[in-house]
Design a protein around this motif. Structure first.
Motif, short mmCIF file in Angstrom:
data_model
loop_
_atom_site.label_atom_id
_atom_site.label_comp_id
_atom_site.label_asym_id
_atom_site.label_seq_id
_atom_site.Cartn_x
_atom_site.Cartn_y
_atom_site.Cartn_z
N ALA A 32 57.32 -91.36 -9.79
CA ALA A 32 58.70 -91.81 -10.08
C ALA A 32 59.63 -90.62 -10.19
CB ALA A 32 58.71 -92.61 -11.39
N LYS A 33 59.08 -89.40 -10.04
CA LYS A 33 59.90 -88.20 -10.20
C LYS A 33 60.70 -87.94 -8.92
CE LYS A 33 56.48 -85.45 -11.30
NZ LYS A 33 55.77 -84.23 -11.77
N GLN A 34 61.97 -87.57 -9.12
CA GLN A 34 62.84 -87.33 -7.98
C GLN A 34 63.55 -85.98 -8.13
OE1 GLN A 34 65.19 -90.66 -6.47
NE2 GLN A 34 64.30 -91.95 -8.04
N LEU A 35 63.71 -85.30 -7.01
CA LEU A 35 64.43 -84.03 -7.03
C LEU A 35 65.53 -84.04 -5.98
CD1 LEU A 35 63.90 -81.75 -4.56
CD2 LEU A 35 61.64 -81.72 -5.54
N LEU A 36 66.55 -83.25 -6.25
CA LEU A 36 67.60 -82.98 -5.28
C LEU A 36 67.58 -81.49 -4.97
CD1 LEU A 36 70.20 -83.57 -3.64
CD2 LEU A 36 71.49 -83.10 -5.74
N LEU A 37 67.43 -81.15 -3.69
CA LEU A 37 67.58 -79.78 -3.23
C LEU A 37 68.91 -79.69 -2.51
CD1 LEU A 37 66.73 -76.90 -2.60
CD2 LEU A 37 65.36 -77.78 -0.68
N TYR A 66 57.12 -84.89 -6.18
CA TYR A 66 58.49 -85.41 -6.25
C TYR A 66 58.88 -86.14 -4.96
CZ TYR A 66 59.44 -82.48 -10.35
OH TYR A 66 59.43 -81.92 -11.59
N LYS A 67 59.70 -87.14 -5.14
CA LYS A 67 60.41 -87.73 -4.02
C LYS A 67 61.68 -86.91 -3.83
CE LYS A 67 58.74 -92.45 -4.77
NZ LYS A 67 59.10 -93.85 -5.15
N ALA A 68 61.83 -86.32 -2.66
CA ALA A 68 62.89 -85.33 -2.46
C ALA A 68 64.09 -85.90 -1.73
CB ALA A 68 62.34 -84.13 -1.70
N ASP A 69 65.25 -85.63 -2.29
CA ASP A 69 66.52 -85.84 -1.61
C ASP A 69 67.06 -84.46 -1.28
OD1 ASP A 69 69.04 -86.48 -0.70
OD2 ASP A 69 69.77 -87.27 -2.60
N TYR A 70 67.34 -84.20 -0.02
CA TYR A 70 67.81 -82.87 0.35
C TYR A 70 69.17 -82.96 1.01
CZ TYR A 70 65.83 -84.35 4.85
OH TYR A 70 65.53 -85.06 5.97
N GLN A 71 70.00 -81.98 0.67
CA GLN A 71 71.33 -81.84 1.25
C GLN A 71 71.42 -80.41 1.77
OE1 GLN A 71 73.85 -84.37 1.36
NE2 GLN A 71 72.10 -85.65 0.79
N ILE A 84 78.92 -79.97 -7.04
CA ILE A 84 79.53 -80.68 -8.17
C ILE A 84 80.14 -81.99 -7.71
CG2 ILE A 84 81.39 -80.58 -9.88
CD1 ILE A 84 80.87 -77.54 -10.04
N GLU A 85 80.84 -81.97 -6.60
CA GLU A 85 81.45 -83.19 -6.07
C GLU A 85 80.38 -84.22 -5.70
OE1 GLU A 85 84.95 -84.48 -2.92
OE2 GLU A 85 83.79 -82.66 -2.53
N TYR A 86 79.28 -83.76 -5.12
CA TYR A 86 78.19 -84.66 -4.73
C TYR A 86 77.60 -85.35 -5.97
CZ TYR A 86 73.77 -86.27 -2.73
OH TYR A 86 72.70 -87.04 -2.34
N LEU A 87 77.35 -84.58 -7.01
CA LEU A 87 76.80 -85.17 -8.24
C LEU A 87 77.76 -86.19 -8.84
CD1 LEU A 87 75.11 -82.20 -10.15
CD2 LEU A 87 74.05 -83.90 -8.67
N GLU A 88 79.04 -85.87 -8.84
CA GLU A 88 80.02 -86.78 -9.43
C GLU A 88 80.15 -88.07 -8.65
OE1 GLU A 88 82.98 -83.48 -11.57
OE2 GLU A 88 83.67 -84.61 -9.82
N LYS A 89 80.07 -87.98 -7.33
CA LYS A 89 80.28 -89.17 -6.50
C LYS A 89 79.03 -90.03 -6.38
CE LYS A 89 84.21 -87.61 -3.77
NZ LYS A 89 84.75 -87.32 -2.41
N THR A 90 77.86 -89.41 -6.31
CA THR A 90 76.64 -90.20 -6.14
C THR A 90 76.15 -90.79 -7.46
OG1 THR A 90 75.24 -88.23 -6.40
CG2 THR A 90 75.89 -88.85 -4.16
N LYS A 91 76.36 -90.04 -8.54
CA LYS A 91 75.93 -90.47 -9.88
C LYS A 91 74.44 -90.83 -9.91
CE LYS A 91 80.53 -92.22 -11.11
NZ LYS A 91 80.89 -91.01 -11.86
N LEU A 92 73.63 -90.14 -9.11
CA LEU A 92 72.20 -90.38 -9.09
C LEU A 92 71.52 -89.57 -10.19
CD1 LEU A 92 71.56 -90.30 -5.23
CD2 LEU A 92 71.75 -92.31 -6.71
#
Length: 260
Positions: A32-37, A66-71, A84-92
């Motif tokens: 259930a662990k998720q990461l953002l790179l 981890y289940k990875a979300d990469y940008q 910062i904008e990505y975090l604010e807009k996605t709210k994940l």
């Protein structure tokens, strides 16, 4: 011909993304662990179209839990502002956030490049009430190709606005910046500004104010030539070095280990 290559590159990236996401689902279906790179162009190898922005040529393979979300390098000037904008807009809600940005913000750039970047970021800067930090700048550094240079983010802006935001993110790991050698260019086609290592002052300020960071500022000349292809972008050895450093931080801190 350029349009054909661009379209082919997009198709390749879509196929790679679908395949990687399918592989991730199969491999990590029990976690259930998720990461953002979130990275600029330094997050993957860059020496071919196939490798650029390709998760198989990053260090994500080290994070099997981890289940990875990469940008990867989503913008021409991929900045901490975009993160910062990505975090604010996605709210994940991620268990682990890896930020490998900053060189775009901290490295001295010609005034023409600064103005181009500012035009692309101005809407977000205005929305946040930050635009005044970027207007009427006079903190120029060395000249580069007959232009004045300055860092996109002033140290005041970094300390007053950006660090207070990033320092509150408990599960953030910031990947720092290595020094640049003035007498070695690697496979880069031109010289970099002679004052480029001014970026290390900003890097040091950020590292000192976030909970977790990867320090590359002590790399020697041997390290830089071993792990990078041009002082800035990394070969697979360099990416694996960084990935293992991140993994060491994750494995040695309870807040990451306890996530289920």
């Amino acid at each position: 011909m350029k349009k054909i290559k661009k379209n082919l590159n997009v198709i390749i990236k879509v196929i790679i993304t679908i395949f990687y996401n399918m592989l991730t689902l199969v491999r990590n279906k029990k976690t259930a662990k998720q990461l953002l790179l979130y990275t600029d162009s330094r997050g993957t190898e860059i020496n071919s179209y196939v490798k650029q922005n390709n998760p198989f040529y990053s260090y994500l393979k080290l994070f099997d839990d981890y289940k990875a979300d990469y940008q990867f390098c989503k913008h021409k000037f991929t900045s901490i502002l975009d993160f910062i904008e990505y975090l604010e807009k996605t709210k994940l809600d991620y268990d682990l956030l890896i930020l490998q940005c900053g060189i775009v913000d901290f490295a001295p750039r010609p005034l023409s490049s600064y103005n181009e970047m500012l035009s692309m970021k101005s809407d977000f800067l205005d929305e946040k009430g930050w635009l005044h930090y970027f207007e009427k700048r006079t903190d120029f550094l060395c000249e580069y190709e007959e232009e004045k240079t300055l860092q996109f983010m002033s140290l005041d802006f970094l300390e007053n606005e950006i660090i207070p935001i990033l320092s509150k993110i408990e599960n953030l790991i910031y990947v720092g910046i290595n020094p640049v050698l003035n007498d070695w260019d690697g496979n880069y086609w031109r010289k970099r500004p002679t004052c480029i290592n001014k970026q290390l002052h900003h890097d040091n300020a950020l590292k000192g104010n976030v909970k977790f960071s990867i320090d590359l500022s002590n790399w020697s000349e041997v390290d830089i030539k071993k792990y990078s292809v041009d002082n800035v972008h990394y070969n697979m050895l360099g990416l694996e070095y960084i990935g293992k450093k991140i993994l060491s931080v994750v494995n040695s801190n309870e807040q990451f280990r306890s996530k289920q």
